[in-house]
Write an enzyme that holds these catalytic residues in place. Structure first.
Site, short mmCIF file in Angstrom:
data_model
loop_
_atom_site.label_atom_id
_atom_site.label_comp_id
_atom_site.label_asym_id
_atom_site.label_seq_id
_atom_site.Cartn_x
_atom_site.Cartn_y
_atom_site.Cartn_z
N ARG A 66 -10.11 2.56 -7.72
CA ARG A 66 -10.57 3.78 -8.39
C ARG A 66 -11.51 3.45 -9.55
O ARG A 66 -12.49 4.16 -9.79
CB ARG A 66 -9.36 4.57 -8.89
CG ARG A 66 -9.68 5.90 -9.56
CD ARG A 66 -8.38 6.64 -9.88
NE ARG A 66 -8.62 7.96 -10.42
CZ ARG A 66 -8.58 8.26 -11.72
NH1 ARG A 66 -8.31 7.30 -12.60
NH2 ARG A 66 -8.79 9.50 -12.14
N HIS A 70 -15.20 5.08 -10.10
CA HIS A 70 -15.53 5.83 -11.31
C HIS A 70 -16.62 5.16 -12.13
O HIS A 70 -17.29 5.83 -12.92
CB HIS A 70 -14.27 6.05 -12.16
CG HIS A 70 -13.40 7.15 -11.64
ND1 HIS A 70 -12.77 8.05 -12.46
CD2 HIS A 70 -13.07 7.51 -10.38
CE1 HIS A 70 -12.09 8.93 -11.73
NE2 HIS A 70 -12.24 8.60 -10.46
N ASN A 98 -11.16 10.60 -16.44
CA ASN A 98 -10.64 9.28 -16.81
C ASN A 98 -9.58 9.29 -17.90
O ASN A 98 -8.76 8.36 -17.97
CB ASN A 98 -11.80 8.39 -17.29
CG ASN A 98 -12.78 8.05 -16.18
OD1 ASN A 98 -12.40 7.97 -15.02
ND2 ASN A 98 -14.04 7.87 -16.54
N HIS A 197 -7.61 7.30 -0.97
CA HIS A 197 -6.40 7.93 -1.50
C HIS A 197 -5.16 7.60 -0.68
O HIS A 197 -4.09 8.12 -0.94
CB HIS A 197 -6.59 9.46 -1.54
CG HIS A 197 -7.48 9.91 -2.65
ND1 HIS A 197 -7.88 11.23 -2.80
CD2 HIS A 197 -8.07 9.23 -3.67
CE1 HIS A 197 -8.66 11.33 -3.87
NE2 HIS A 197 -8.80 10.13 -4.40
#
Length: 321
Positions: A66, A70, A98, A197
């Site tokens: 992740r 990001h 975040n 995910h």
């Protein structure tokens, strides 16, 4: 017809210009062997650090994956997400997507410290994040891909860019398609990347709205989650992203067919829309999902890297040199 003779000096000048242009292009390209001479132990050091972190806490594998996503979706894969706030800018770590959720910064810092001992000032923080995402996926049973290297680190970060570029758990399909399209990704690549995910856990605050308000959700699934995530309070209570949160598989997609996607944005991928057929493909053909995920991750890791003389190689990933 009169023959025109071009002076040799012009030939030389043109050749020099062409060489300079080609040199500039090559310096802007990433490569798999970027550190083969300058830091031959780089990849093994990163891998060892990732393995140790996941052994200590399996969830860290998902967090490192992740972290890379990001980073890349905000002004490119430049390590900007790692920068702590300063008096001159507010960085990405406290953005909506975040704040209180980004994890793995300490793992990257530990790996960076080891690399600085082995080859000071050589390996960028952005490259560490990219390789760690790949290694985490592999450790948890997912596919591998050849990470291209040579990124340099950003010297600034932007909370507004993070707020505007990272898709949220409550996005509908149209918003998801638009968000990913802005970064050059197709609907198929959106679905493939969402398959990340399949590992990790999520906080109550990210799925509360879905389990109390959505109609396209399995009632027993919603009820079980309501026991973990009350209407108020317990924001940081955790639940697995799918039934096998420590194993990279296609269980995430099987859940979507059962209306058991954890996020509203997850279930939107299978809700009578244009991506339904892709979800079905990945549900019944896990090998296709694995390949598409690896290809999409490679593409994502090449979003807007800083190369050549741009940016810097940070000595400390949390601050500029």
């Amino acid at each position: 017809m009169m023959k025109t003779t071009i002076p040799s000096s012009i030939h030389i000048h043109v050749a020099i210009m062409l060489f300079s242009l080609l040199g500039g292009l090559s310096s802007a390209q990433l490569s798999t062997n970027f550190y083969s001479k300058s830091c031959p132990s780089a990849l093994s050091i990163i891998k060892s650090g990732v393995i140790s972190a996941i052994k200590a806490e399996t969830r860290m594998g998902a967090s490192l994956l992740r972290l890379h996503f990001h980073d890349c979706f905000v002004n490119g894969c430049d390590g900007s997400i790692l920068l702590d706030d300063t008096s001159t800018f507010t960085g990405e770590q406290t953005s909506l997507a975040n704040n209180n959720s980004i994890r793995g910064l300490n793992v990257i810092d530990n790996i960076k410290a080891q690399l600085e001992n082995s080859c000071p000032g050589v390996v960028s923080c952005a490259d560490i994040v990219a390789v760690a995402a790949r290694d985490s996926t592999v450790v948890l049973g997912g596919p591998s891909w050849n990470v291209l290297l040579g990124r340099r680190d950003s010297t600034t970060a932007s909370i507004s860019a993070a707020n505007n570029n990272l898709p949220g758990p409550n996005f509908n399909l149209s918003a998801l398609l638009s968000s990913f399209s802005k970064h050059g990704f197709s609907a198929r690549e959106l679905v493939a990347l969402s398959g990340g995910h399949t590992i990790g856990k999520a906080r109550c605050t990210t799925f509360r709205s879905r389990i109390y308000n959505d109609t396209n959700i399995d009632p027993s699934f919603a009820s079980s989650l309501q026991g973990i995530c009350p209407r108020s309070g317990g924001d940081n209570n955790l639940t697995p992203m799918d039934p096998t949160p420590t194993k990279f598989d296609n269980c995430y997609f099987r859940d979507l067919l059962k209306k058991k996607g954890l996020f509203h944005s997850d279930q939107e991928l299978y809700n009578g829309g244009s991506t339904d057929s892709i979800v079905k493909t990945y549900t019944f053909n896990p090998s296709i999902f694995s390949k598409d995920f690896a290809d999409a991750m490679l593409k994502m890791s090449n979003l807007g890297p800083l190369t050549g003389s741009s940016g810097q190689i940070r000595k400390n990933c949390g601050k500029v040199n």
